[in-house]
Design an enzyme around this catalytic site. Structure first.
Site, mmCIF file in Angstrom:
data_model
loop_
_atom_site.group_PDB
_atom_site.id
_atom_site.type_symbol
_atom_site.label_atom_id
_atom_site.label_comp_id
_atom_site.label_asym_id
_atom_site.label_seq_id
_atom_site.Cartn_x
_atom_site.Cartn_y
_atom_site.Cartn_z
ATOM 1 N N ALA A 1 69.993 20.170 88.987
ATOM 2 C CA ALA A 1 71.273 18.855 87.990
ATOM 3 C C ALA A 1 71.487 20.583 87.473
ATOM 4 O O ALA A 1 71.452 22.021 87.979
ATOM 5 C CB ALA A 1 70.788 18.841 87.415
ATOM 6 N N GLN B 1 72.780 21.791 85.104
ATOM 7 C CA GLN B 1 71.289 22.629 83.987
ATOM 8 C C GLN B 1 70.214 22.476 84.123
ATOM 9 O O GLN B 1 68.956 22.955 82.884
ATOM 10 C CB GLN B 1 71.263 22.444 82.937
ATOM 11 C CG GLN B 1 72.856 22.526 81.917
ATOM 12 C CD GLN B 1 73.503 23.565 81.415
ATOM 13 O OE1 GLN B 1 72.143 24.295 81.274
ATOM 14 N NE2 GLN B 1 74.351 24.682 81.518
ATOM 15 N N SER B 2 69.683 23.042 85.089
ATOM 16 C CA SER B 2 68.354 22.960 85.629
ATOM 17 C C SER B 2 67.831 23.738 85.549
ATOM 18 O O SER B 2 67.142 24.639 85.432
ATOM 19 C CB SER B 2 67.897 22.398 87.442
ATOM 20 O OG SER B 2 66.949 22.350 87.909
ATOM 21 N N ASN B 3 66.498 23.578 84.334
ATOM 22 C CA ASN B 3 65.071 24.230 84.032
ATOM 23 C C ASN B 3 64.368 24.623 85.767
ATOM 24 O O ASN B 3 63.830 25.940 85.683
ATOM 25 C CB ASN B 3 64.031 23.647 83.860
ATOM 26 C CG ASN B 3 65.426 23.464 82.228
ATOM 27 O OD1 ASN B 3 65.593 24.479 81.281
ATOM 28 N ND2 ASN B 3 64.843 21.954 81.875
ATOM 29 N N CYS C 1 65.597 24.737 88.555
ATOM 30 C CA CYS C 1 66.117 25.714 89.704
ATOM 31 C C CYS C 1 65.994 27.205 88.513
ATOM 32 O O CYS C 1 66.285 28.613 89.562
ATOM 33 C CB CYS C 1 68.129 25.675 89.626
ATOM 34 S SG CYS C 1 67.610 24.126 90.261
#
Ligand SMILES: Cc1ncc(COP(=O)(O)O)c(C=O)c1O
Length: 328
Positions: free
Chosen positions: A73, A75-77, A79
């Site tokens: 998403a 705000q993906s942690n 990624c």
């Protein structure tokens, strides 16, 4: 086959600490509460994905990959940490970022997005409802055509290989329990792509410790199915005895209106951890998980003599993009 049979990279040097939540325990009137500080794993900003990536990236390197592809998403942690692991290894990193609503992605957004950019990952923003597996496969195909072998890391790092990271965490928890002389009644964790929850069940259920998953996204039935399948996959990988489906427990009462959408209980939990313990949670995962943890304590799920451990899976960089969800 023991966990030691599987090679992994090392991004976290120490067993992450377990700390007492003394003031939270007092505020809630018991049981005795503890926190496993998996927000303090290595790589940029830490969090649960670091443990999974230790195994996943090892597999990528063994396969000769020179790039990683993953997805998440805005705000993906996951990624963020995949980009950091790629940098540590000298690999290129491509992130397929899926918007939840059209036009949601903002290049100037703070939090994890700022860190994707700082870490130098290549972003591919795709519209809502995009099939992420297909998008990543297409990207890998295109990269192969231009001579780059890219390894696709699944959403959230949740397959049998990634889940090994949380079997390892479960072993740390068991060892801590022995060393500290604390008999745990339950361990509470976030349940989303499922690898964290599954690894903990695979490692802790055989030790007689209940694992309580708090969904941050899906209803309990589909979420349970995802975690049950991952528990089976990871126990098979380890050649360990299978685990009864009933060991997978998911509460879906704390999701609220949906993934990454705030709830008053989440905001209260984030503020309680910050103001009683000086610990930063995040609004999307650990804040909702802590809302469930606190509510289950308030409802008397465990007795005052019990010991219950909350797994802090990280995510605080997202706080900077969601201030309005957590401040009064
Ligand atoms: C901070 C944080 N906690 C918990 C989770 C959930 O872990 P899992 O995807 O293994 O269910 C995530 C997933 O992205 C996360 O970023």
């Amino acid at each position: 086959m023991g966990l030691g049979h599987f090679r992994h990279r090392t991004y976290t040097h120490l067993t992450t600490p377990v700390e007492p939540l003394t003031r939270l325990t007092q505020a809630l009137g018991g049981p005795t509460l503890w926190v496993k500080r998996d927000d303090r794993t290595g790589l940029a900003g830490g969090g649960n994905k670091t443990r999974k990536l230790e195994y996943l990236v090892s597999e990528a390197l063994e396969g000769g990959a020179t790039a990683l592809i993953t997805c998440g998403a805005v705000q993906s942690n996951h990624c963020r940490l995949t980009a950091a692991a790629a940098n540590r290894e000298g690999l290129a990193c491509h992130l397929v970022i899926r918007e939840k609503i059209p036009g949601q992605y903002r290049e100037e957004a703070s939090g994890n997005n700022l860190l994707f950019r700082l870490l130098g990952a290549t972003l591919h923003v795709v519209p809502p409802n995009t099939d992420l597996d297909a998008a990543m496969a297409k990207l890998a195909y295109e990269m192969a055509a231009s001579g780059t072998l890219a390894h696709v890391v699944p959403m959230g790092g949740s397959n049998a290989t990634g889940s090994l990271g949380y079997v390892r965490c479960a072993k740390e928890i068991t060892q801590w329990s022995i060393d500290a002389g604390v008999s745990l009644s339950a361990v509470v964790c976030a349940s989303s792509s499922g690898g964290t929850h599954a690894g903990l069940v695979a490692g802790l259920h055989p030790e007689g410790v209940d694992v309580v998953g708090i969904s941050v996204d899906w209803d309990s039935e589909p979420q349970t199915e995802v975690v049950v399948a991952l528990v089976e996959a990871v126990t098979q990988k380890l050649l360990a005895p299978s685990i009864a489906d009933e060991a997978v427990v998911v509460h879906d009462d704390y999701v609220g209106p949906g993934y990454a959408q705030g709830t008053p209980q989440m905001a209260e939990a984030v503020r309680m951890f910050a103001q009683l313990e000086g610990i930063l949670l995040d609004p999307v995962y650990t804040g909702k998980t802590a809302a469930g943890f606190i509510d289950l304590v308030r409802r008397g799920t465990w007795s005052k003599d019990d010991h219950v451990l909350f797994v802090h899976t990280g995510g605080s960089p997202a706080l900077f993009e969601y201030a309005e969800q957590v401040l009064p």
